[in-house]
Design an enzyme around this catalytic site. Sequence first.
Site, PDB file in Angstrom:
ATOM      1  N   GLU A  67      10.826  54.182  26.353  1.00  0.00           N
ATOM      2  CA  GLU A  67      11.293  55.863  26.203  1.00  0.00           C
ATOM      3  C   GLU A  67      11.042  56.913  26.932  1.00  0.00           C
ATOM      4  O   GLU A  67      12.605  57.202  26.978  1.00  0.00           O
ATOM      5  CB  GLU A  67      10.588  56.573  24.929  1.00  0.00           C
ATOM      6  CG  GLU A  67      11.119  57.213  23.445  1.00  0.00           C
ATOM      7  CD  GLU A  67      12.148  56.026  22.986  1.00  0.00           C
ATOM      8  OE1 GLU A  67      13.388  55.870  23.525  1.00  0.00           O
ATOM      9  OE2 GLU A  67      11.872  55.928  22.437  1.00  0.00           O
TER      10      GLU A  67
ATOM     11  N   CYS B 231      12.123  45.577  20.461  1.00  0.00           N
ATOM     12  CA  CYS B 231      12.568  47.046  20.001  1.00  0.00           C
ATOM     13  C   CYS B 231      12.108  47.583  19.722  1.00  0.00           C
ATOM     14  O   CYS B 231      10.827  47.442  19.095  1.00  0.00           O
ATOM     15  CB  CYS B 231      13.600  46.773  20.449  1.00  0.00           C
ATOM     16  SG  CYS B 231      13.978  48.172  22.571  1.00  0.00           S
ATOM     17  N   HIS B 232      13.031  48.818  19.669  1.00  0.00           N
ATOM     18  CA  HIS B 232      13.371  49.586  18.160  1.00  0.00           C
ATOM     19  C   HIS B 232      12.728  49.595  16.864  1.00  0.00           C
ATOM     20  O   HIS B 232      12.521  49.989  15.952  1.00  0.00           O
ATOM     21  CB  HIS B 232      13.598  50.889  18.064  1.00  0.00           C
ATOM     22  CG  HIS B 232      14.456  51.231  19.524  1.00  0.00           C
ATOM     23  ND1 HIS B 232      14.653  51.177  21.422  1.00  0.00           N
ATOM     24  CD2 HIS B 232      13.672  52.768  20.059  1.00  0.00           C
ATOM     25  CE1 HIS B 232      14.528  52.333  21.691  1.00  0.00           C
ATOM     26  NE2 HIS B 232      13.935  53.404  21.365  1.00  0.00           N
TER      27      HIS B 232
END
Length: 225
Positions: A164, A133-134
Amino acid sequence: MKKALIVLTNETRYGETAEATGLWLGEATEFIEELENEGIEVDYVSPKGGFVPLDPRSMKYVDDSILSYYERPDFQKRALTNSLKPSDINPSDYFVIYYTGGHGVMWDFPNNHELQEIALSIYNDGGYITSVCHGIAGLLNIKDENDEYLIKGKKITGFTTSEEVLAGKKSIVPFLNEEVATKHGANFQKKRAYKEFAVYDQRLITGQNPFSPRAVAKLLIEEIK
């Protein structure tokens, strides 16, 4: 056997806003569970060491497995209260580094040179750099000994621009992972928003979103077996 190093954020809010963020809990626990099932030990590090906040949104997506880790005194102490500092880490103790997500990492992962050096040391010793993910933010600015971005020419994935937008955070985050990864020469891969997806390329293993930590772990386990 060498251990896995789990990287967590210290950021409690979205930049200068009053909105809380932090570690996306399941992105740590689901990966760890897969590794522990194989007898692999883990340590926890964060950019500052010490306290690791939880993204409150992540607590809406817990199950019995995630909660059982959250309730473990050793996880609470070693991961959420007393995470190690980068200066505590000897890279030779680890065969993999894993960058967890949660929006907080967008602020404290990308330019942490100590973590970059640890990751590169593990990688150059034949180990793996992984993220979900991030957490891909931790890989974006790592450069190799030739001053080239490590992700250049490699297939990677992470939280996409469309995800996002769906999360409602496109205007708040300091950059877009997909955009920067592409700018730095990566071959950014993606599938449908919020569907499990992970990709392996040259000892980089990355997962797209919060539904992908187990997929990252399973690819890693396949490789080391």
